[in-house]
Design a protein around this motif. Structure first.
Motif, PDB file in Angstrom:
ATOM      1  N   ALA A  28       0.647  -1.267   0.289  1.00 33.49           N
ATOM      2  CA  ALA A  28      -0.688   0.206   0.192  1.00 33.49           C
ATOM      3  C   ALA A  28       0.615   1.032  -0.324  1.00 33.49           C
ATOM      4  O   ALA A  28       1.501   1.576   0.827  1.00 33.49           O
ATOM      5  CB  ALA A  28      -0.446  -0.310   1.249  1.00 33.49           C
TER       6      ALA A  28
ATOM      7  N   GLN B 164       0.012   4.337   0.397  1.00 31.18           N
ATOM      8  CA  GLN B 164      -0.159   4.736   1.997  1.00 31.18           C
ATOM      9  C   GLN B 164       0.492   5.025   2.248  1.00 31.18           C
ATOM     10  O   GLN B 164       0.225   5.627   4.070  1.00 31.18           O
ATOM     11  CB  GLN B 164      -1.946   5.991   1.318  1.00 31.18           C
ATOM     12  CG  GLN B 164      -1.887   3.822   1.836  1.00 31.18           C
ATOM     13  CD  GLN B 164      -2.721   3.099   0.569  1.00 31.18           C
ATOM     14  OE1 GLN B 164      -2.191   2.921  -0.657  1.00 31.18           O
ATOM     15  NE2 GLN B 164      -3.540   2.489   1.282  1.00 31.18           N
ATOM     16  N   SER B 165       0.694   4.215   2.515  1.00 32.40           N
ATOM     17  CA  SER B 165       1.363   3.151   4.217  1.00 32.40           C
ATOM     18  C   SER B 165       2.837   4.197   4.079  1.00 32.40           C
ATOM     19  O   SER B 165       3.595   3.652   3.462  1.00 32.40           O
ATOM     20  CB  SER B 165       1.291   1.746   3.930  1.00 32.40           C
ATOM     21  OG  SER B 165       2.018   1.585   5.596  1.00 32.40           O
TER      22      SER B 165
ATOM     23  N   TYR C 131      -6.933  -2.105   9.166  1.00 36.59           N
ATOM     24  CA  TYR C 131      -7.134  -0.900   8.913  1.00 36.59           C
ATOM     25  C   TYR C 131      -6.666  -0.344  10.746  1.00 36.59           C
ATOM     26  O   TYR C 131      -7.305  -0.636  11.590  1.00 36.59           O
ATOM     27  CB  TYR C 131      -8.854  -0.363   8.882  1.00 36.59           C
ATOM     28  CG  TYR C 131      -8.242   1.376   8.691  1.00 36.59           C
ATOM     29  CD1 TYR C 131      -7.607   1.635   7.985  1.00 36.59           C
ATOM     30  CD2 TYR C 131      -9.391   1.873   9.502  1.00 36.59           C
ATOM     31  CE1 TYR C 131      -7.656   3.545   8.071  1.00 36.59           C
ATOM     32  CE2 TYR C 131      -9.671   3.499   9.915  1.00 36.59           C
ATOM     33  CZ  TYR C 131      -8.911   3.806   8.153  1.00 36.59           C
ATOM     34  OH  TYR C 131      -8.179   5.333   8.452  1.00 36.59           O
TER      35      TYR C 131
ATOM     36  N   SER D  52      -4.670   4.844   9.317  1.00 31.87           N
ATOM     37  CA  SER D  52      -4.155   5.184   7.997  1.00 31.87           C
ATOM     38  C   SER D  52      -3.838   4.209   6.956  1.00 31.87           C
ATOM     39  O   SER D  52      -4.510   4.429   5.763  1.00 31.87           O
ATOM     40  CB  SER D  52      -2.781   5.467   8.016  1.00 31.87           C
ATOM     41  OG  SER D  52      -2.004   4.857   8.587  1.00 31.87           O
ATOM     42  N   GLY D  53      -3.702   2.925   7.513  1.00 34.55           N
ATOM     43  CA  GLY D  53      -3.640   2.128   5.489  1.00 34.55           C
ATOM     44  C   GLY D  53      -3.990   0.639   6.977  1.00 34.55           C
ATOM     45  O   GLY D  53      -4.336   0.478   8.244  1.00 34.55           O
ATOM     46  N   TYR D  54      -3.232   0.155   6.342  1.00 33.75           N
ATOM     47  CA  TYR D  54      -3.626  -1.435   6.460  1.00 33.75           C
ATOM     48  C   TYR D  54      -2.251  -2.667   7.662  1.00 33.75           C
ATOM     49  O   TYR D  54      -1.085  -1.918   6.930  1.00 33.75           O
ATOM     50  CB  TYR D  54      -4.007  -2.481   5.293  1.00 33.75           C
ATOM     51  CG  TYR D  54      -5.041  -2.040   5.187  1.00 33.75           C
ATOM     52  CD1 TYR D  54      -6.422  -2.378   6.253  1.00 33.75           C
ATOM     53  CD2 TYR D  54      -5.536  -1.598   4.240  1.00 33.75           C
ATOM     54  CE1 TYR D  54      -7.688  -2.426   5.710  1.00 33.75           C
ATOM     55  CE2 TYR D  54      -6.908  -1.015   4.203  1.00 33.75           C
ATOM     56  CZ  TYR D  54      -8.100  -1.780   5.056  1.00 33.75           C
ATOM     57  OH  TYR D  54      -9.720  -1.370   4.210  1.00 33.75           O
TER      58      TYR D  54
END
Length: 416
Positions: A305, A307-308, A403, A406-408
């Motif tokens: 991800a 965004q992580s 989750y 903010s991300g996973y």
């Protein structure tokens, strides 16, 4: 909005991978250096791939990503001079994408428009839209491959000889979550809401198979909804009355997922959630839905991800984001995993092209089914592309993730 800017940059009607150079007179001919007559859409210098996918409407966000990622991948390859094929030719890869608005009839019309000029169809999003022209593609012997649907029929070589799915089938996703829940060591009451079609049925089938015989799991409510429904408030109200502590929501429509997250909070029902991989975007769905109010929101994944923070400096992620901005005019970190999936599809196709010794659709399909243990860019550790197992898509390995606001992060056990 991100969707509008990306569609404007990529083009609603057609997309050309940046840096492509048309060759062979643009008639799809050329002998590719082999003895066999070339199939439509391939010349000695280029190959053209077609996509029908939603580029407008409620599923435009993930739909646009199905084009952006593969455009970014081959845009970078084209800028380097092209892709080397197994027949010794180096070709640029062109992408032609048409908007079907997630409408099966429009998807079929798009296929009819593209089938004579493209070598293969790929990457497009949607079960009903891909099903709409599956039989036609079989009759026409046009590859419909590495598409973004978890419908298992596309990975059955006998039923669908010119098809192959890319993402895990619905049953795989539902089963993974069921196994996590069944091995939790805790008692759970589960409420189920699923889309009333093959999509929803597949998720529920996989989940139920995984919890069969588990004496710690009780399904206390099970309802369906139609993909055309504008609201599922009535179903949510009924399921909230069960007081289930786990909500298995097999839903494919982005706006409905957001409104469902919000509605359950209004009802005071705060279970842990399971969401399908294609409707679990942190930025586009969970954040506006207020998902941090719940004790846990789980999904499955096989892609890093971007965004992580954990992947901020990852080599694959950096290259992906750079290519996405430069060649697909997509300057933001994507909110939907479909961007990463289509980038991986590009990398997988390159593996197939490298094996092709003839410029034909037949040889392409033969080589497509020989890819094994390929670690495509952006894949999570422990996952890989394997097209050799009949009945399974190109990617069948995945991880359950949770989750974190903010991300996973990986969820190797319930509650983690």
């Amino acid at each position: 909005m991100r969707i509008a800017s990306v569609v404007a940059g990529i083009g609603v009607i057609a997309v050309l991978a940046a840096g492509c150079a048309r060759g062979g007179g643009g008639d799809g001919g050329g002998d590719g250096g082999g003895e066999a007559a070339a199939s439509p859409g391939i010349t000695d210098s280029s190959i053209t791939l077609g996509i029908t996918t939603p580029l407008s409407g409620p599923t435009a966000g993930p739909g646009t990503c199905t084009v952006a990622g593969i455009t970014a991948y081959f845009g970078a390859r084209n800028a380097e001079g092209g892709v080397e094929f197994g027949d010794g030719q180096t070709r640029t890869v062109e992408i032609e994408a048409l908007d079907d608005e997630y409408d099966p009839q429009k998807a079929k019309a798009n296929y009819d428009q593209l089938k004579g000029s493209v070598f293969a169809m790929t990457s497009g999003l949607g079960t009903p839209t891909n099903r709409a022209w599956r039989e036609a593609a079989i009759a026409d012997e046009v590859p419909q491959v590495l598409i973004q649907t978890g419908d298992p029929i596309f990975s059955d070589a006998e039923e669908s000889p010119w098809q192959l799915g890319f993402v895990p089938i619905y049953q795989n996703e539902g089963e993974a979550f069921g196994e996590l829940l069944a091995t939790s060591g805790e008692d759970h009451k589960v409420a189920i809401l699923s889309q009333n079609d093959d999509y929803g049925e597949g998720y529920v089938e996989g989940f139920k198979s995984a919890i069969e015989g588990a004496d710690n799991i009780e399904i206390v409510g099970e309802l369906t909804y139609e993909a055309t429904d504008a609201s599922v408030d009535a179903q949510l109200t009924e399921l909230a009355a069960t007081d289930a502590d786990v909500f298995f929501n097999a839903m494919s429509i982005t706006p409905l997922v957001i409104s469902s997250l919000q509605k359950t909070q209004e009802l005071g029902w705060l279970p842990s959630w399971f969401l399908p991989s294609n409707t679990s975007s942190p930025g586009a769905i969970l954040e506006p839905g207020g998902a941090t109010a719940f004790p846990g929101v789980y999904t499955v994944s096989f892609a890093k991800a971007p965004q992580s923070p954990a992947y901020a400096e990852d080599e694959d992620v950096v290259a992906f984001l750079d290519s996405l901005a430069e060649y697909a005019n997509y300057p933001e970190v994507p909110a939907f995993p479909h961007c990463m999936w289509s980038y991986m599809i590009g990398a997988t196709l390159e593996q197939v092209f490298a094996k092709m010794t003839e410029p034909t659709r037949e040889d392409f399909m033969e080589q497509l089914r020989t890819i094994s243990d390929f670690q495509a860019p952006l894949m999570l550790e422990g996952t890989a592309v394997d097209t050799t197992e009949d009945g399974q898509p190109a990617v069948s390995s995945l991880q359950v993730v949770k989750y974190n606001g903010s991300g996973y992060a990986p969820a190797e056990a319930w509650g983690e």
